[in-house]
Design a protein around this motif. Structure first.
Motif, PDB file in Angstrom:
ATOM      1  N   SER A   2       0.899  -0.969   0.084  1.00  8.74           N
ATOM      2  CA  SER A   2       0.031  -0.015  -0.109  1.00  8.74           C
ATOM      3  C   SER A   2       0.818   1.297  -0.092  1.00  8.74           C
ATOM      4  CB  SER A   2      -0.938   0.065   1.210  1.00  8.74           C
ATOM      5  OG  SER A   2      -0.344   0.053   2.357  1.00  8.74           O
ATOM      6  N   ARG A   3       2.120   1.182   0.460  1.00  9.88           N
ATOM      7  CA  ARG A   3       2.927   2.320   0.761  1.00  9.88           C
ATOM      8  C   ARG A   3       3.586   2.832  -0.597  1.00  9.88           C
ATOM      9  NH1 ARG A   3       7.805   3.335   5.037  1.00  9.88           N
ATOM     10  NH2 ARG A   3       6.251   4.629   6.074  1.00  9.88           N
ATOM     11  N   LEU A   4       3.584   1.564  -1.620  1.00 12.33           N
ATOM     12  CA  LEU A   4       4.293   1.660  -2.902  1.00 12.33           C
ATOM     13  C   LEU A   4       3.121   2.265  -3.906  1.00 12.33           C
ATOM     14  CD1 LEU A   4       6.396   1.205  -5.052  1.00 12.33           C
ATOM     15  CD2 LEU A   4       5.547  -1.168  -5.202  1.00 12.33           C
ATOM     16  N   ILE A   5       2.013   1.840  -3.553  1.00 17.02           N
ATOM     17  CA  ILE A   5       0.989   2.283  -4.490  1.00 17.02           C
ATOM     18  C   ILE A   5       0.567   3.830  -4.095  1.00 17.02           C
ATOM     19  CG2 ILE A   5      -1.664   2.143  -4.761  1.00 17.02           C
ATOM     20  CD1 ILE A   5      -1.264  -0.676  -4.582  1.00 17.02           C
ATOM     21  N   ASP A   6       0.677   4.022  -2.844  1.00 16.68           N
ATOM     22  CA  ASP A   6       0.486   5.427  -2.293  1.00 16.68           C
ATOM     23  C   ASP A   6       1.598   6.598  -3.007  1.00 16.68           C
ATOM     24  OD1 ASP A   6      -1.779   4.987  -0.842  1.00 16.68           O
ATOM     25  OD2 ASP A   6      -0.763   4.851   1.150  1.00 16.68           O
ATOM     26  N   LEU A  73      24.719   2.333  -8.172  1.00 15.19           N
ATOM     27  CA  LEU A  73      23.486   2.979  -8.159  1.00 15.19           C
ATOM     28  C   LEU A  73      22.244   1.904  -7.880  1.00 15.19           C
ATOM     29  CD1 LEU A  73      21.720   5.491  -9.028  1.00 15.19           C
ATOM     30  CD2 LEU A  73      21.602   4.737 -11.326  1.00 15.19           C
ATOM     31  N   ALA A  74      22.421   0.440  -8.534  1.00 15.20           N
ATOM     32  CA  ALA A  74      21.636  -0.509  -8.311  1.00 15.20           C
ATOM     33  C   ALA A  74      21.473  -0.864  -6.877  1.00 15.20           C
ATOM     34  CB  ALA A  74      21.927  -1.867  -9.026  1.00 15.20           C
ATOM     35  N   VAL A  75      22.450  -0.822  -6.073  1.00 15.24           N
ATOM     36  CA  VAL A  75      22.863  -1.245  -4.749  1.00 15.24           C
ATOM     37  C   VAL A  75      22.026  -0.252  -3.932  1.00 15.24           C
ATOM     38  CG1 VAL A  75      24.390  -1.358  -2.819  1.00 15.24           C
ATOM     39  CG2 VAL A  75      24.880  -2.668  -4.923  1.00 15.24           C
ATOM     40  N   MET A  76      22.363   0.939  -4.256  1.00 14.02           N
ATOM     41  CA  MET A  76      21.350   2.091  -3.666  1.00 14.02           C
ATOM     42  C   MET A  76      20.041   1.909  -3.737  1.00 14.02           C
ATOM     43  SD  MET A  76      21.674   4.645  -1.453  1.00 14.02           S
ATOM     44  CE  MET A  76      22.639   6.039  -1.703  1.00 14.02           C
ATOM     45  N   ALA A  77      19.614   1.694  -5.059  1.00 10.51           N
ATOM     46  CA  ALA A  77      18.173   1.402  -5.012  1.00 10.51           C
ATOM     47  C   ALA A  77      17.540   0.430  -4.326  1.00 10.51           C
ATOM     48  CB  ALA A  77      17.754   1.422  -6.777  1.00 10.51           C
ATOM     49  N   ILE A  78      17.976  -0.765  -4.225  1.00 11.33           N
ATOM     50  CA  ILE A  78      17.782  -1.850  -3.891  1.00 11.33           C
ATOM     51  C   ILE A  78      17.559  -1.685  -1.984  1.00 11.33           C
ATOM     52  CG2 ILE A  78      18.542  -4.095  -3.012  1.00 11.33           C
ATOM     53  CD1 ILE A  78      19.436  -4.545  -5.682  1.00 11.33           C
ATOM     54  N   TYR A  79      18.789  -0.884  -1.438  1.00 10.08           N
ATOM     55  CA  TYR A  79      18.923  -0.399  -0.195  1.00 10.08           C
ATOM     56  C   TYR A  79      17.575   0.420   0.207  1.00 10.08           C
ATOM     57  CZ  TYR A  79      19.945   2.303   3.885  1.00 10.08           C
ATOM     58  OH  TYR A  79      20.093   2.850   5.040  1.00 10.08           O
ATOM     59  N   LEU A  80      17.441   1.575  -0.744  1.00 13.47           N
ATOM     60  CA  LEU A  80      16.335   2.358  -0.470  1.00 13.47           C
ATOM     61  C   LEU A  80      14.899   1.456  -0.607  1.00 13.47           C
ATOM     62  CD1 LEU A  80      17.452   5.501  -2.396  1.00 13.47           C
ATOM     63  CD2 LEU A  80      17.518   5.197   0.205  1.00 13.47           C
ATOM     64  N   PHE A  81      14.736   0.632  -1.672  1.00 13.81           N
ATOM     65  CA  PHE A  81      13.421  -0.073  -1.599  1.00 13.81           C
ATOM     66  C   PHE A  81      13.203  -0.892  -0.342  1.00 13.81           C
ATOM     67  CE2 PHE A  81      10.825  -3.770  -2.744  1.00 13.81           C
ATOM     68  CZ  PHE A  81       9.793  -3.186  -3.319  1.00 13.81           C
ATOM     69  N   ILE A  82      14.338  -1.584   0.161  1.00 14.42           N
ATOM     70  CA  ILE A  82      14.099  -2.264   1.248  1.00 14.42           C
ATOM     71  C   ILE A  82      13.645  -1.605   2.564  1.00 14.42           C
ATOM     72  CG2 ILE A  82      15.515  -3.771   2.822  1.00 14.42           C
ATOM     73  CD1 ILE A  82      16.763  -4.939   0.370  1.00 14.42           C
ATOM     74  N   LEU A  86       9.970  -2.656   2.572  1.00 18.26           N
ATOM     75  CA  LEU A  86      10.226  -3.841   3.356  1.00 18.26           C
ATOM     76  C   LEU A  86       9.868  -3.793   5.014  1.00 18.26           C
ATOM     77  CD1 LEU A  86      11.918  -6.276   0.916  1.00 18.26           C
ATOM     78  CD2 LEU A  86       9.647  -5.846   0.922  1.00 18.26           C
ATOM     79  N   LYS A  87      11.100  -2.764   5.455  1.00 10.98           N
ATOM     80  CA  LYS A  87      11.296  -2.406   6.539  1.00 10.98           C
ATOM     81  C   LYS A  87      10.257  -1.280   7.217  1.00 10.98           C
ATOM     82  CE  LYS A  87      16.071  -3.864   7.400  1.00 10.98           C
ATOM     83  NZ  LYS A  87      17.505  -3.059   7.598  1.00 10.98           N
ATOM     84  N   LYS A  88       9.656  -0.511   6.200  1.00 15.21           N
ATOM     85  CA  LYS A  88       8.674   0.604   6.490  1.00 15.21           C
ATOM     86  C   LYS A  88       9.510   1.560   7.193  1.00 15.21           C
ATOM     87  CE  LYS A  88       4.984  -2.279   5.511  1.00 15.21           C
ATOM     88  NZ  LYS A  88       3.778  -3.013   6.079  1.00 15.21           N
TER      89      LYS A  88
END
Length: 137
Positions: A2-6, A73-82, A86-88
């Protein structure tokens, strides 16, 4: 989820604008980079799209060839996504400093690539159909 959709809903006009820009540039100018289109010279991010597509195909050697900075850049994007989805958790201001460091390092890498590889094979090649070159005669 829901956070992603928001987040997508909040940024819908930015997302629509980026998609429209990419479509217009590709369809009408056959080039996504405005720096290359105007000047003919590669920008610091030239090759990043091809590197990202290669990385998505898990072709690490090709990704490295097109732009080495796709990996941090990919590592940073994955870190920010998690962290965000995921951790909210909130994304702290320290990320800004990491991005500043990455920009400075990528500019140094750009200077190296221009010195070492320009003019060579894409993405470090000169685009002769540029706007400035054609308008100056």
């Amino acid at each position: 989820m829901s956070r992603l959709i928001d987040d997508i809903k909040q940024q819908k006009w930015a997302i629509i604008s980026v998609i429209a820009y990419l479509l217009i540039m590709k369809v009408f100018f056959h080039n996504l980079c405005p720096i290359v289109l105007i000047t003919g010279y590669p920008c610091a991010a030239c090759g990043m799209t091809r590197a990202a597509l290669a990385l998505l195909r898990l072709d690490f050697q090709e990704a490295l060839y097109y732009h080495a900075f796709i990996f941090p850049l990919a590592v940073m994007a994955i870190y920010l996504f998690i962290k965000r989805y995921l951790k909210k958790e909130r994304i702290g201001k320290g990320v800004v400093y990491i991005f500043i460091i990455m920009v400075v390092l990528s500019l140094i890498y750009y200077i190296y690539r221009m010195y070492r590889y320009f003019p060579g094979e894409p993405p470090m090649s000169f685009y002769y159909q540029n706007i400035l070159g054609n308008s100056l005669g």
